[in-house]
Write an enzyme that holds these catalytic residues in place. Structure first.
Site, PDB file in Angstrom:
ATOM      1  N   GLY A  13      16.626  43.485 -34.866  1.00  0.00           N
ATOM      2  CA  GLY A  13      15.518  42.825 -34.157  1.00  0.00           C
ATOM      3  C   GLY A  13      14.163  43.409 -34.514  1.00  0.00           C
ATOM      4  O   GLY A  13      14.057  44.554 -34.959  1.00  0.00           O
ATOM      5  N   ARG A  17       7.765  43.593 -28.925  1.00  0.00           N
ATOM      6  CA  ARG A  17       7.132  44.059 -27.693  1.00  0.00           C
ATOM      7  C   ARG A  17       6.686  45.524 -27.783  1.00  0.00           C
ATOM      8  O   ARG A  17       5.945  45.999 -26.940  1.00  0.00           O
ATOM      9  CB  ARG A  17       8.098  43.847 -26.510  1.00  0.00           C
ATOM     10  N   LYS A  24      11.341  49.452 -34.112  1.00  0.00           N
ATOM     11  CA  LYS A  24      11.591  49.892 -32.731  1.00  0.00           C
ATOM     12  C   LYS A  24      12.628  51.005 -32.645  1.00  0.00           C
ATOM     13  O   LYS A  24      12.435  52.002 -31.940  1.00  0.00           O
ATOM     14  CB  LYS A  24      12.041  48.701 -31.876  1.00  0.00           C
ATOM     15  N   GLN A  79      20.961  41.371 -41.925  1.00  0.00           N
ATOM     16  CA  GLN A  79      20.751  40.056 -41.306  1.00  0.00           C
ATOM     17  C   GLN A  79      19.428  39.546 -41.886  1.00  0.00           C
ATOM     18  O   GLN A  79      18.361  40.014 -41.500  1.00  0.00           O
ATOM     19  CB  GLN A  79      20.652  40.185 -39.778  1.00  0.00           C
ATOM     20  N   ASP A 109      18.897  49.488 -29.158  1.00  0.00           N
ATOM     21  CA  ASP A 109      17.803  49.698 -28.197  1.00  0.00           C
ATOM     22  C   ASP A 109      18.329  49.977 -26.787  1.00  0.00           C
ATOM     23  O   ASP A 109      17.593  49.873 -25.814  1.00  0.00           O
ATOM     24  CB  ASP A 109      16.806  48.520 -28.219  1.00  0.00           C
ATOM     25  N   ARG A 339       1.994  80.545 -36.142  1.00  0.00           N
ATOM     26  CA  ARG A 339       2.304  79.478 -37.102  1.00  0.00           C
ATOM     27  C   ARG A 339       3.539  79.812 -37.946  1.00  0.00           C
ATOM     28  O   ARG A 339       4.069  80.912 -37.879  1.00  0.00           O
ATOM     29  CB  ARG A 339       1.052  79.212 -37.948  1.00  0.00           C
ATOM     30  N   ALA A 386     -10.354  94.086 -31.676  1.00  0.00           N
ATOM     31  CA  ALA A 386     -10.836  92.723 -31.445  1.00  0.00           C
ATOM     32  C   ALA A 386     -11.598  92.205 -32.658  1.00  0.00           C
ATOM     33  O   ALA A 386     -12.314  92.948 -33.318  1.00  0.00           O
ATOM     34  CB  ALA A 386     -11.739  92.707 -30.220  1.00  0.00           C
TER      35      ALA A 386
HETATM   36  C1  UD1 Z   1      19.768  41.285 -24.929  1.00  0.00           C
HETATM   37  C2  UD1 Z   1      20.804  40.343 -24.307  1.00  0.00           C
HETATM   38  C3  UD1 Z   1      20.645  40.392 -22.799  1.00  0.00           C
HETATM   39  C4  UD1 Z   1      20.817  41.812 -22.312  1.00  0.00           C
HETATM   40  C5  UD1 Z   1      19.860  42.770 -23.030  1.00  0.00           C
HETATM   41  C6  UD1 Z   1      20.245  44.196 -22.708  1.00  0.00           C
HETATM   42  C7  UD1 Z   1      21.133  38.509 -25.891  1.00  0.00           C
HETATM   43  C8  UD1 Z   1      20.867  37.080 -26.176  1.00  0.00           C
HETATM   44  N1  UD1 Z   1      20.586  39.013 -24.790  1.00  0.00           N
HETATM   45  O1  UD1 Z   1      18.488  40.789 -24.571  1.00  0.00           O
HETATM   46  O2  UD1 Z   1      21.626  39.540 -22.185  1.00  0.00           O
HETATM   47  O3  UD1 Z   1      20.601  41.867 -20.918  1.00  0.00           O
HETATM   48  O4  UD1 Z   1      19.977  42.612 -24.459  1.00  0.00           O
HETATM   49  O5  UD1 Z   1      19.334  45.137 -23.205  1.00  0.00           O
HETATM   50  O6  UD1 Z   1      21.848  39.145 -26.651  1.00  0.00           O
HETATM   51  N2  UD1 Z   1      19.135  41.712 -32.639  1.00  0.00           N
HETATM   52  C9  UD1 Z   1      19.455  41.559 -33.970  1.00  0.00           C
HETATM   53  N3  UD1 Z   1      19.135  40.387 -34.572  1.00  0.00           N
HETATM   54  C10 UD1 Z   1      18.535  39.367 -33.944  1.00  0.00           C
HETATM   55  C11 UD1 Z   1      18.212  39.531 -32.582  1.00  0.00           C
HETATM   56  C12 UD1 Z   1      18.527  40.706 -31.952  1.00  0.00           C
HETATM   57  O7  UD1 Z   1      20.002  42.463 -34.580  1.00  0.00           O
HETATM   58  O8  UD1 Z   1      18.320  38.334 -34.578  1.00  0.00           O
HETATM   59  C13 UD1 Z   1      19.479  42.969 -31.978  1.00  0.00           C
HETATM   60  C14 UD1 Z   1      18.265  43.750 -31.547  1.00  0.00           C
HETATM   61  O9  UD1 Z   1      17.868  44.655 -32.560  1.00  0.00           O
HETATM   62  C15 UD1 Z   1      18.769  44.484 -30.313  1.00  0.00           C
HETATM   63  C16 UD1 Z   1      19.836  43.545 -29.765  1.00  0.00           C
HETATM   64  O10 UD1 Z   1      20.193  42.687 -30.815  1.00  0.00           O
HETATM   65  O11 UD1 Z   1      19.384  45.700 -30.671  1.00  0.00           O
HETATM   66  C17 UD1 Z   1      19.327  42.743 -28.574  1.00  0.00           C
HETATM   67  O12 UD1 Z   1      18.214  41.976 -28.967  1.00  0.00           O
HETATM   68  P1  UD1 Z   1      16.895  41.870 -28.094  1.00  0.00           P
HETATM   69  O13 UD1 Z   1      15.971  40.919 -28.742  1.00  0.00           O
HETATM   70  O14 UD1 Z   1      16.386  43.214 -27.743  1.00  0.00           O
HETATM   71  O15 UD1 Z   1      17.524  41.166 -26.808  1.00  0.00           O
HETATM   72  P2  UD1 Z   1      17.108  41.287 -25.288  1.00  0.00           P
HETATM   73  O16 UD1 Z   1      16.057  40.285 -25.006  1.00  0.00           O
HETATM   74  O17 UD1 Z   1      16.830  42.687 -24.926  1.00  0.00           O
HETATM   75 CA    CA Z   2      16.678  44.597 -25.993  1.00  0.00          CA
END
Ligand code: UD1
Ligand code: CA
Length: 462
Positions: A13, A17, A24, A79, A109, A339, A386
């Site tokens: 992801g 944010r 991240k 991906q 995360d 240091r 000193a």
């Molecule tokens: C996601 C969950 C949510 C949960 C929350 C918990 C989904 C749809 N939602 O939401 O139900 O409550 O985590 O923290 O899964 N990622 C990818 N590729 C993508 C999109 C995301 O690898 O295309 C990974 C992100 O890096 C992350 C995880 O998937 O590690 C979750 O994605 P994120 O966008 O953070 O989802 P949330 O909105 O937090």
């Molecule tokens: Ca998340």
């Protein structure tokens, strides 16, 4: 360890944010990337194989992983586009094409997850022979999380994302942690059937729950009792909260092991640090890296120590110390700057406004006020007055100073390196020393004083 499990860790992801140019999952908690927290936890589980899905910032993350041998065996999966968490897991299908076991899915995360919780999740998943088991928790504020929807019998029927949730669904405080166990074969089959029918037009992994339900496959949940363990980090506010949570756990463990921490709200200690019994940590102290602190030390207030080795009974007040070694019962500060590559001997004293760089200070030697010691080897029993400066740099090269045992250097002396001062020598105050001083001699290198009698009086008369 539960047998027949592998993992897929999602880290593709964008983390929009965070508003950061660093991916991240490389932001740190307790001095360690949040990705590394998850990878270390997974390694501890000794699973069959581990896949890590990368996408946004994958080059930077690969560089990070490349320098860490422990992570060599993670199978990296790319991906190419961020089409959602379901799409992300699907990219790992090749890795598991002939795999008959279960897959633990984790999000990079959600870094504070504990291995004991994961083991329990895997055990329940296996015992109940579920297609999917979702780790849920109850949070005070569910904003941003997927909500767990249950039927009249209390069984989970689906997960609804915040953006797609109805008003009553938004009020549900049981949320999806983003951590699940799946039957591997069933997982990759169901992923083929995901549709991006939602506000974000993404392929949601969470939709697998409802699809399994419709197929009458077994779906289950496990409630994690402490929601802080599964806090997701999407922004810097949540990063700070998780950092604080981790820090408090570390401080609690230290206090339970016999360390006094006067004000846990203002002390920050990384998980890599060890501290002996009966050491007291005062407010405003940060201790980082592979620092080892002995027993009965007094550390702080307002001190930063990084990658240092501190022996027993040491006192460090309002000082910064990095990559240095401090001998037993030495006293540092207040306001000292120690240091890298410095070794302070036992019972030595480094006082206020003293900077020491790449030097050895022998046992019981004192450098008490307003001094710079650089590239210097000092013996034992030395007294530095000193305002003494070792002039180690001529603008192009660095030079070394050797000061043998029991030397006395008067105040406001410049020691122009390279220089050797023999044992027992005395240097007169205000001297600029440019030549070696033989043992047991007095060196004076300053203009003689002239007194002109009544000169001041005559001036006033004019
Ligand atoms: C996601 C969950 C949510 C949960 C929350 C918990 C989904 C749809 N939602 O939401 O139900 O409550 O985590 O923290 O899964 N990622 C990818 N590729 C993508 C999109 C995301 O690898 O295309 C990974 C992100 O890096 C992350 C995880 O998937 O590690 C979750 O994605 P994120 O966008 O953070 O989802 P949330 O909105 O937090
Ligand atoms: Ca998340």
């Amino acid at each position: 360890m539960p047998k027949g499990f592998s993992s897929v860790i999602l880290a593709a992801g964008e983390g929009t944010r965070m508003k950061s140019s660093t991916p991240k999952v490389l932001h740190t908690l307790g001095g360690k990337a949040m990705l590394a927290h998850v990878l270390d936890t997974v390694l501890g589980l000794k699973l069959d194989k581990n896949a890590l899905v990368l996408g946004h910032g994958s080059d930077i993350i690969k560089d990070y992983l490349g320098t860490r041998a422990a992570y060599r065996d993670f199978k990296l999966v790319l991906q190419p586009q961020r089409l959602g968490s379901g799409h992300a897991v699907k990219q790992a299908a090749k890795v598991f094409s002939s795999y008959r076991g279960n897959v633990l899915v984790l999000c990079a995360d959600v870094p504070l997850i504990k291995s004991a919780t994961l083991k329990e999740l895997m055990d329940i998943h296996k015992k109940q022979r579920n297609a999917v088991t979702v780790l849920t928790t109850i949070v005070p504020d569910p904003t941003g999380y997927g909500r767990i929807i249950r039927n009249g019998n209390g069984e989970m029927t689906k997960i609804v994302e915040e953006k797609d949730a109805l008003a009553w669904e938004r009020r549900i405080r049981e949320i999806n942690s983003g951590i699940y166990c799946f039957n591997a074969q069933k997982l990759f089959r169901i992923l083929q059937r995901l549709k991006p029918n939602n506000q974000k037009k993404e392929y949601y992994l969470t939709d697998a729950v409802e699809l399994f339900g419709r197929q009458k496959a077994r779906i289950g949940t496990m409630l994690c009792g402490d929601y802080r363990e599964v806090s997701g980090i999407n922004n810097r506010r949540q990063l700070a909260e998780a950092n604080c949570q981790l820090n408090q756990e570390i401080l609690t463990a230290l206090m339970m092991s016999g360390v006094t921490i006067l004000d846990p709200a203002t002390v920050w200690i990384e998980p890599t640090v060890t501290i002996g019994r009966d050491t007291t940590i005062y407010p405003g102290t940060m201790i980082q890296g592979q620092t080892r602190i002995g027993e009965g030390c007094q550390i702080g207030p307002n001190t930063l120590i990084k990658e240092a080795i501190i022996a027993n009974g040491v006192e460090i007040r309002a000082s910064f110390i990095y990559e240095a070694e401090i001998g037993a019962r030495a006293k540092i500060g207040p306001f000292a700057h120690v240091r890298p590559k410095t070794l302070i001997g036992e019972e030595a004293r480094i006082g206020n406004f003293v900077e020491v760089k790449k030097s050895r200070i022998g046992r019981g030697s004192k450098v008490s006020h307003l001094t710079y010691i650089g590239d210097t080897t000092m013996g034992a029993g030395i007294n530095i007055g000193a305002g003494v400066i070792t002039c180690n740099y001529d603008g192009a090269n660095k030079f070394e100073t050797l000061i043998e045992d029991n030397v006395f250097v008067g105040s406001n002396v410049n020691l122009v390196a390279p220089l050797k001062i023999g044992t027992g020598a005395i240097i007169g105050a205000g001297s600029t020393i440019t030549e070696d001083v033989p043992p047991n001699s007095l060196a004076l290198a300053r203009a003689r004083q002239v007194n002109k009698e009544n000169w001041a009086l005559q001036k006033k008369k004019k």
